[in-house]
Design a protein around this motif. Sequence first.
Motif, mmCIF file in Angstrom:
data_model
loop_
_atom_site.group_PDB
_atom_site.id
_atom_site.type_symbol
_atom_site.label_atom_id
_atom_site.label_comp_id
_atom_site.label_asym_id
_atom_site.label_seq_id
_atom_site.Cartn_x
_atom_site.Cartn_y
_atom_site.Cartn_z
ATOM 1 N N GLU A 228 4.830 -8.236 -12.040
ATOM 2 C CA GLU A 228 4.737 -7.160 -11.046
ATOM 3 C C GLU A 228 3.693 -6.126 -11.470
ATOM 4 O OE1 GLU A 228 9.255 -6.825 -9.211
ATOM 5 O OE2 GLU A 228 8.866 -6.008 -11.214
ATOM 6 N N THR A 229 3.699 -5.782 -12.754
ATOM 7 C CA THR A 229 2.716 -4.835 -13.274
ATOM 8 C C THR A 229 1.308 -5.377 -13.077
ATOM 9 O OG1 THR A 229 4.275 -3.981 -14.903
ATOM 10 C CG2 THR A 229 1.946 -3.610 -15.355
ATOM 11 N N SER A 230 1.104 -6.628 -13.419
ATOM 12 C CA SER A 230 -0.203 -7.257 -13.266
ATOM 13 C C SER A 230 -0.633 -7.276 -11.803
ATOM 14 C CB SER A 230 -0.158 -8.688 -13.818
ATOM 15 O OG SER A 230 -1.381 -9.330 -13.618
ATOM 16 N N LYS A 231 0.281 -7.577 -10.910
ATOM 17 C CA LYS A 231 -0.022 -7.631 -9.473
ATOM 18 C C LYS A 231 -0.434 -6.249 -8.951
ATOM 19 C CE LYS A 231 1.962 -9.121 -5.073
ATOM 20 N NZ LYS A 231 2.389 -8.018 -4.258
ATOM 21 N N ILE A 232 0.303 -5.213 -9.338
ATOM 22 C CA ILE A 232 -0.006 -3.853 -8.885
ATOM 23 C C ILE A 232 -1.359 -3.407 -9.424
ATOM 24 C CG2 ILE A 232 0.698 -1.423 -9.009
ATOM 25 C CD1 ILE A 232 3.651 -2.493 -9.035
ATOM 26 N N LYS A 233 -1.629 -3.697 -10.697
ATOM 27 C CA LYS A 233 -2.922 -3.324 -11.273
ATOM 28 C C LYS A 233 -4.065 -4.056 -10.556
ATOM 29 C CE LYS A 233 -1.798 -1.888 -15.960
ATOM 30 N NZ LYS A 233 -2.105 -2.111 -17.382
ATOM 31 N N THR A 234 -3.859 -5.322 -10.271
ATOM 32 C CA THR A 234 -4.876 -6.087 -9.537
ATOM 33 C C THR A 234 -5.103 -5.476 -8.169
ATOM 34 O OG1 THR A 234 -4.329 -8.111 -10.732
ATOM 35 C CG2 THR A 234 -5.460 -8.372 -8.614
ATOM 36 N N GLU A 235 -4.031 -5.097 -7.482
ATOM 37 C CA GLU A 235 -4.150 -4.451 -6.168
ATOM 38 C C GLU A 235 -4.925 -3.137 -6.278
ATOM 39 O OE1 GLU A 235 -0.164 -3.993 -4.651
ATOM 40 O OE2 GLU A 235 0.097 -6.151 -4.371
ATOM 41 N N PHE A 236 -4.665 -2.377 -7.343
ATOM 42 C CA PHE A 236 -5.395 -1.123 -7.535
ATOM 43 C C PHE A 236 -6.886 -1.386 -7.668
ATOM 44 C CE2 PHE A 236 -7.657 1.750 -10.318
ATOM 45 C CZ PHE A 236 -7.553 2.931 -9.587
ATOM 46 N N TRP A 237 -7.265 -2.334 -8.535
ATOM 47 C CA TRP A 237 -8.695 -2.578 -8.765
ATOM 48 C C TRP A 237 -9.379 -3.163 -7.538
ATOM 49 C CZ3 TRP A 237 -10.827 0.343 -11.969
ATOM 50 C CH2 TRP A 237 -10.165 0.760 -13.111
ATOM 51 N N ILE A 238 -8.654 -3.926 -6.744
ATOM 52 C CA ILE A 238 -9.209 -4.413 -5.469
ATOM 53 C C ILE A 238 -9.442 -3.229 -4.539
ATOM 54 C CG2 ILE A 238 -8.670 -5.732 -3.371
ATOM 55 C CD1 ILE A 238 -7.291 -7.803 -5.271
ATOM 56 N N ALA A 239 -8.449 -2.330 -4.468
ATOM 57 C CA ALA A 239 -8.586 -1.137 -3.616
ATOM 58 C C ALA A 239 -9.749 -0.262 -4.094
ATOM 59 C CB ALA A 239 -7.278 -0.343 -3.609
ATOM 60 N N VAL B 248 -0.722 4.128 -12.715
ATOM 61 C CA VAL B 248 -1.299 3.183 -11.760
ATOM 62 C C VAL B 248 -0.216 2.410 -11.001
ATOM 63 C CG1 VAL B 248 -1.532 1.213 -13.344
ATOM 64 C CG2 VAL B 248 -3.168 1.495 -11.450
ATOM 65 N N LEU B 249 0.985 2.352 -11.545
ATOM 66 C CA LEU B 249 2.068 1.633 -10.872
ATOM 67 C C LEU B 249 2.668 2.443 -9.722
ATOM 68 C CD1 LEU B 249 3.846 0.068 -13.979
ATOM 69 C CD2 LEU B 249 1.962 -0.854 -12.595
ATOM 70 N N GLU B 250 2.319 3.721 -9.657
ATOM 71 C CA GLU B 250 2.777 4.590 -8.572
ATOM 72 C C GLU B 250 1.632 4.771 -7.582
ATOM 73 O OE1 GLU B 250 5.913 5.494 -8.461
ATOM 74 O OE2 GLU B 250 6.358 4.706 -10.463
ATOM 75 N N LYS B 251 1.744 4.177 -6.421
ATOM 76 C CA LYS B 251 0.633 4.191 -5.464
ATOM 77 C C LYS B 251 0.227 5.605 -5.043
ATOM 78 C CE LYS B 251 0.854 -0.482 -3.862
ATOM 79 N NZ LYS B 251 0.775 -1.427 -2.772
ATOM 80 N N GLU B 252 1.145 6.557 -5.135
ATOM 81 C CA GLU B 252 0.774 7.931 -4.787
ATOM 82 C C GLU B 252 -0.204 8.531 -5.798
ATOM 83 O OE1 GLU B 252 4.932 8.115 -6.683
ATOM 84 O OE2 GLU B 252 4.012 6.948 -5.076
ATOM 85 N N ASP B 253 -0.340 7.933 -6.978
ATOM 86 C CA ASP B 253 -1.322 8.388 -7.971
ATOM 87 C C ASP B 253 -2.697 7.740 -7.792
ATOM 88 O OD1 ASP B 253 0.470 10.096 -9.170
ATOM 89 O OD2 ASP B 253 0.756 8.893 -10.986
ATOM 90 N N TRP B 254 -2.792 6.732 -6.957
ATOM 91 C CA TRP B 254 -4.050 6.009 -6.823
ATOM 92 C C TRP B 254 -5.198 6.912 -6.392
ATOM 93 C CZ3 TRP B 254 -3.374 0.418 -4.530
ATOM 94 C CH2 TRP B 254 -2.576 -0.334 -5.392
ATOM 95 N N SER B 255 -4.944 7.820 -5.457
ATOM 96 C CA SER B 255 -6.032 8.691 -4.992
ATOM 97 C C SER B 255 -6.527 9.593 -6.129
ATOM 98 C CB SER B 255 -5.616 9.516 -3.776
ATOM 99 O OG SER B 255 -4.558 10.382 -4.107
#
Length: 152
Positions: A6-17, A118-125
Amino acid sequence: MYTRSETSKIKTEFWIAFGQYMKPVPNAQGRKINWPNYRTGIKDIYFRMRAEREFASIGIELGHHDPELQELFFDQFKELKNLLKSSLKEDWDWKLHSQNELGQTVSKIEKILPSVNVLEKEDWSKIISFLKPRIIALDEFWDNVKPGFEDF
């Protein structure tokens, strides 16, 4: 608590975003670039961006396996410190011969943004807003100084 996958998936999603967000931004030469996987074009000199559970960071990592050559690269960057600071508009931390997450000896010039996850999407911005201007500034700096490193 997240599993490793799950951690790997979320990090991958972040870097794609992040990559999608940065896609319209050209490099200093006006070309398309893959910002998340920035290539300096010089062996053993890397621009590293990290987004972790407790921080985000961006930096220049010098990874030559010979400590003396690594120090030579580090000293060459120190000669360019004022130019780097002028490009970045802030001070970064300079660390000669530290250990990376793989236990390898590297030297780093970096800036860290603490207290983001990075696992908290509200921190992505916050993370993207931290990384974007710095990777663009690093690219502009590198466009000016790269020729000085090509003879090594």
